[in-house]
Design an enzyme around this catalytic site. Sequence first.
Site, mmCIF file in Angstrom:
data_model
loop_
_atom_site.group_PDB
_atom_site.id
_atom_site.type_symbol
_atom_site.label_atom_id
_atom_site.label_comp_id
_atom_site.label_asym_id
_atom_site.label_seq_id
_atom_site.Cartn_x
_atom_site.Cartn_y
_atom_site.Cartn_z
ATOM 1 N N SER A 1 0.827 -0.900 -0.347
ATOM 2 C CA SER A 1 -0.207 0.265 0.543
ATOM 3 C C SER A 1 0.725 1.416 -0.247
ATOM 4 O O SER A 1 2.163 1.033 0.122
ATOM 5 C CB SER A 1 -0.979 -0.110 1.108
ATOM 6 O OG SER A 1 -1.470 1.185 1.444
ATOM 7 N N TYR B 1 -1.395 0.463 10.711
ATOM 8 C CA TYR B 1 -1.538 -0.566 9.369
ATOM 9 C C TYR B 1 -0.259 0.403 8.967
ATOM 10 O O TYR B 1 0.398 -0.536 8.174
ATOM 11 C CB TYR B 1 -2.986 0.466 8.565
ATOM 12 C CG TYR B 1 -2.867 0.284 7.418
ATOM 13 C CD1 TYR B 1 -2.725 -1.613 7.161
ATOM 14 C CD2 TYR B 1 -2.979 1.026 6.131
ATOM 15 C CE1 TYR B 1 -3.330 -1.589 5.549
ATOM 16 C CE2 TYR B 1 -3.610 0.362 4.937
ATOM 17 C CZ TYR B 1 -3.382 -0.787 4.714
ATOM 18 O OH TYR B 1 -3.958 -1.180 3.667
#
Length: 254
Positions: free
Chosen positions: A138, A151
Amino acid sequence: MTAAPTAPDRPLALVTGASSGIGAASARRLAADGYRVVCAARRQERIEVLAAEIGGTALACDVTDAGQVAALAAAVGPSLDLLVNNAGLALGMEPVAEADLDSWQTMYAVNVLGAAAVTKAVLPALVQAHGQIIVMTSTAADLPYEGGAGYCGAKAAERAMTGALRLELYDTDVRIAEICPGMVRTDEFAVNRFDGDATRAAKVYEGVTAPLTAEDVADCVGWVAGRPHHVNIDRLTVRPRAQAAQHKVHRVVG
């Protein structure tokens, strides 16, 4: 758990997290490109429907369960052309001072340890086939943002694993690629992040006329997998045009 079907004239791909979103779209894209696709995820009923649609194989697997990962590798068999390490999730956006550390552990377990476990289990099959590994990280791995420590940290660790793996396997003829999506709107990702709060999830994309779709990212998977064998795409970052950077998004208001 049944074994993946054999068809020597068609390459074999394994996609984790294939029950929805980017994983499901990637399985469809790879099947359209001629792969036999093993669809792996926890939700058996979902991957069975997908496998039936694309002529693939459904293998239930929780990537955090060592026994299930071992069974997945055994079912895949001795030769694997492509692994798409897609299983992952984000949970919460609390600041560090209010962090739910159980959620952090879950994110690390799935995004990092799960990807490492599956890779380790099927690596002999990938080496045998001179295959390829695509890891779905990501743009959250690029830099931290408020509320994203857990995250971002997990995705940065997954990136570090991918980079180390590329160095370790440099003489095996196995290609290692990383795809880093920015803002992607799928049915479940943001809703799961906010514990089912669809209203809060919708605000993530508020005013963004065209975030990426799962199919956009799957297109990247197909392109990376389709490069000539001597070509390795180390890292591919893909964002919607409206997202100039992780923190810089054009939103239409009013």
